[in-house]
Design an enzyme around this catalytic site. Structure first.
Site, PDB file in Angstrom:
ATOM      1  N   ASP A 175      -4.811 -12.354  -6.334  1.00 53.35           N
ATOM      2  CA  ASP A 175      -4.355 -11.691  -5.112  1.00 53.35           C
ATOM      3  C   ASP A 175      -4.330 -12.684  -3.935  1.00 53.35           C
ATOM      4  O   ASP A 175      -3.938 -12.338  -2.827  1.00 53.35           O
ATOM      5  CB  ASP A 175      -5.313 -10.516  -4.802  1.00 53.35           C
ATOM      6  CG  ASP A 175      -4.654  -9.437  -3.962  1.00 53.35           C
ATOM      7  OD1 ASP A 175      -3.411  -9.361  -3.959  1.00 53.35           O
ATOM      8  OD2 ASP A 175      -5.377  -8.671  -3.297  1.00 53.35           O
ATOM      9  N   LYS A 221      -0.963  -0.162  -9.051  1.00 52.56           N
ATOM     10  CA  LYS A 221      -1.066  -1.504  -9.642  1.00 52.56           C
ATOM     11  C   LYS A 221      -1.420  -1.403 -11.124  1.00 52.56           C
ATOM     12  O   LYS A 221      -0.860  -2.119 -11.953  1.00 52.56           O
ATOM     13  CB  LYS A 221      -2.108  -2.337  -8.873  1.00 52.56           C
ATOM     14  CG  LYS A 221      -1.597  -2.753  -7.496  1.00 52.56           C
ATOM     15  CD  LYS A 221      -2.694  -3.242  -6.560  1.00 52.56           C
ATOM     16  CE  LYS A 221      -2.135  -3.469  -5.149  1.00 52.56           C
ATOM     17  NZ  LYS A 221      -3.152  -3.747  -4.141  1.00 52.56           N
ATOM     18  N   GLN A 262      -9.741  -4.409  -3.965  1.00 54.22           N
ATOM     19  CA  GLN A 262      -8.903  -3.645  -3.032  1.00 54.22           C
ATOM     20  C   GLN A 262      -9.601  -3.601  -1.666  1.00 54.22           C
ATOM     21  O   GLN A 262     -10.772  -3.300  -1.566  1.00 54.22           O
ATOM     22  CB  GLN A 262      -8.689  -2.218  -3.563  1.00 54.22           C
ATOM     23  CG  GLN A 262      -7.766  -1.375  -2.716  1.00 54.22           C
ATOM     24  CD  GLN A 262      -6.323  -1.888  -2.688  1.00 54.22           C
ATOM     25  OE1 GLN A 262      -5.785  -2.327  -3.700  1.00 54.22           O
ATOM     26  NE2 GLN A 262      -5.695  -1.848  -1.512  1.00 54.22           N
TER      27      GLN A 262
END
Ligand code: NAP
Length: 285
Positions: free
Chosen positions: A124, A57, A101
């Site tokens: 996200d 990413k 994450q």
């Protein structure tokens, strides 16, 4: 009945085009606001797969002109320690998007950590705020993989109205939100999960099938309705999806390959939403 060969839904190419557009938008922000969009990545521990995902990413961010600020935390961090870190990023005006994450470790209250992400930085799409906005069909950031799936369906002009969409999987980041997005587009949605009885018969009814199970070749091609659109979100070791591609491609009209289908779309949507978050803060507040 093996009468056709499905057309492939090329996620790599679409993701590249979305990323090019995001890079141009990031450059426009940099020129006008004299600051580039910034994504904070928070990684708890050193799980190899998570380390790889975060690196990937960051690399894509760099290519698109998005700065990343990496915040590694030890696996032993407590829920309050993680919440404190995420809260500080939420309050930092130089950070425009936050990616926590997951998984974050079994001893941590993951929901509490996600909820420390400010909604306007939830690029996200993991907070309750984003989930509810998506459910109500209101503006907000979508969960990236489901958002990427919807972009692929639109790219290939899949008409969802009145279609029976079957989603196999109901995880909070994938199965559940993609079903909600399909419902929002007037599909008739059925969710299947590990307690579903008679799953193959339900799959056989699907005009649009989304496999989000995490089991290699779980969906048998023989169970796919001829002409169905098949989205394989699964990504299992050895680059294998949740759908048995070789048998499914002879039944489906459109199918995502693994790799090169859904996978690249997730990061593309993350970058796009990061640039959008920065634009909202810096250019059109
Ligand atoms: P997850 O959290 O493990 O959820 C799996 C879902 O599948 C659960 O809802 C589970 O049901 C259901 N399931 C498990 N076994 C089943 C069975 N025998 N029959 C029917 N349903 C069953 O996984 P996830 O995070 O959603 O990920 C799913 C897959 O997508 C994985 O392969 C993952 O690697 C991939 N993925 C890809 C991307 C991408 O960027 N391409 C992003 C995220 C995930 P219960 O709820 O009843 O347990």
């Amino acid at each position: 009945m093996e009468t056709q060969q499905a057309r492939l839904m090329d996620g790599t190419d679409l993701a590249r085009r979305i990323t090019e557009t995001s890079a141009a938008a990031a450059e426009d922000i940099r020129r006008r606001a004299e600051v580039s969009p910034c994504l904070a990545t928070v990684l708890v521990g050193e799980d190899p797969a998570s380390v790889t995902y975060v690196r990937m990413k960051q690399a894509r961010c760099a290519k698109a002109g998005i700065r990343s600020r990496h915040v590694p935390l030890p696996a032993s961090v407590s829920t309050s320690g993680l919440v404190e870190t995420v809260t500080a990023l939420s309050e930092d005006p130089d950070v425009h998007g936050i990616l926590l994450q997951h998984p974050v470790g079994a001893h941590i209250d993951e929901r509490a950590a996600f909820e420390a992400i400010a909604p306007e930085k939830d690029v996200d799409g993991v907070t309750m705020h984003s989930f509810a906005a998506m459910g109500f069909g209101l503006p907000g950031f979508v969960s990236c993989t489901p958002g990427g799936i919807m972009r692929l369906l639109d790219e290939y002009d899949v008409d969802l109205t009145g279609k029976h969409a079957v989603v196999v999987g109901r995880s909070p980041i994938l199965g559940k939100p993609v079903g909600m997005l399909l419902l929002g587009r007037d599909a008739t949605v059925t969710y299947c999960h590990s307690r579903t009885v008679g799953l193959p018969a339900i799959v056989r009814e699907a005009d649009v099938l989304v496999a989000a199970v995490g089991r290699p070749r779980f969906i048998n091609g023989a169970d796919i309705k001829p002409g169905a659109v098949v989205i394989d979100a699964g990504y299992n070791p050895g680059n294998v999806g949740d759908v048995d591609f070789e048998t499914a491609r002879h039944r489906a009209s459109l199918i995502t390959p693994v790799p090169g289908g859904v996978g690249p779309m997730t990061i593309a949507v993350l970058l796009e939403q990061t640039v959008d978050a920065a634009a909202r803060r810096l250019i059109r507040p």
